[in-house]
Design an enzyme around this catalytic site. Structure first.
Site, short mmCIF file in Angstrom:
data_model
loop_
_atom_site.label_atom_id
_atom_site.label_comp_id
_atom_site.label_asym_id
_atom_site.label_seq_id
_atom_site.Cartn_x
_atom_site.Cartn_y
_atom_site.Cartn_z
N CYS A 170 -4.02 0.57 -2.58
CA CYS A 170 -3.87 -0.67 -1.80
C CYS A 170 -2.80 -1.58 -2.40
CB CYS A 170 -5.18 -1.44 -1.78
SG CYS A 170 -6.48 -0.68 -0.80
N GLU A 220 -2.98 -4.76 -3.10
CA GLU A 220 -3.49 -5.67 -4.14
C GLU A 220 -3.52 -4.97 -5.48
OE1 GLU A 220 -4.76 -4.94 -1.20
OE2 GLU A 220 -6.11 -6.48 -0.43
N CYS A 242 -10.22 -5.04 0.12
CA CYS A 242 -11.29 -4.04 0.23
C CYS A 242 -12.20 -4.10 -1.01
CB CYS A 242 -10.70 -2.65 0.40
SG CYS A 242 -10.13 -1.91 -1.15
N CYS A 249 -10.56 -3.04 -4.39
CA CYS A 249 -9.66 -4.09 -4.89
C CYS A 249 -10.45 -5.27 -5.41
CB CYS A 249 -8.68 -4.53 -3.80
SG CYS A 249 -7.46 -3.25 -3.43
N ASN A 297 0.85 -1.20 0.00
CA ASN A 297 0.00 0.00 0.00
C ASN A 297 0.88 1.25 0.00
OD1 ASN A 297 0.63 -0.86 2.67
ND2 ASN A 297 -1.04 0.30 3.55
N GLU A 314 0.37 5.25 0.63
CA GLU A 314 -0.57 6.28 1.08
C GLU A 314 -0.11 7.68 0.64
OE1 GLU A 314 -1.11 5.62 5.29
OE2 GLU A 314 -2.27 3.79 4.90
#
Ligand code: THU
Length: 126
Positions: free
Chosen positions: A53, A55, A86, A89, A42, A44
């Site tokens: 993310c 993934e 999530c 994703c 991830n 940010e």
């Protein structure tokens, strides 16, 4: 490639997570049908919505390198226990790999796998 090996690769990728805001690191390892593995973490941003993310990082790396045929994804996090992908994703996984096997790590550190179809039935597609 065993599930445990793929989880270990995801753990390695998690070390590169850039998560100063949530302090929640995630790593992913995406196994392509030809055996190639793409990793992701991830990433940010101070503008929170710009975060990506683990993934999706792995999937976008793969697609941008010409790989779209995926067989499994392993996901680990600093949270401990199973970290489910999530919703965003899941939608990205649905686009490329509705039959994907999703490998998570339980609290004991053991692999637990799911068929993505069971995690996200009735997908949106055009
Ligand atoms: N995160 C992922 O990388 N993958 C998921 O499936 C869930 C959430 C990241 C996004 C954010 O950087 C942090 O975890 C906390 O939500």
């Amino acid at each position: 490639m065993t599930d445990t090996e793929l989880l270990e690769i995801a753990s390695g990728a998690m070390k590169n997570a850039y998560a100063p805001y949530s302090k929640f690191s995630v790593g992913a390892a995406l196994l392509c049908s030809d055996g190639t593995v793409f990793t992701g973490c991830n990433v940010e941003n101070a503008s929170y919505g710009a975060a990506n993310c683990a993934e999706r990082t792995a999937i976008f790396k793969a697609v941008s390198e010409g790989c779209r045929d995926f067989s499994a994804i392993a996901i680990v996090s600093s949270g401990g226990g199973e970290t489910y992908p999530c919703g965003i994703c899941r939608q990205v996984i649905a686009e490329f790999a509705p039959d994907l096997r999703v490998i998570l790590q339980n609290k004991e550190g053991k692999p637990v796998s799911y068929n993505f179809k069971d995690m996200m039935p009735y997908i949106f597609s055009l």
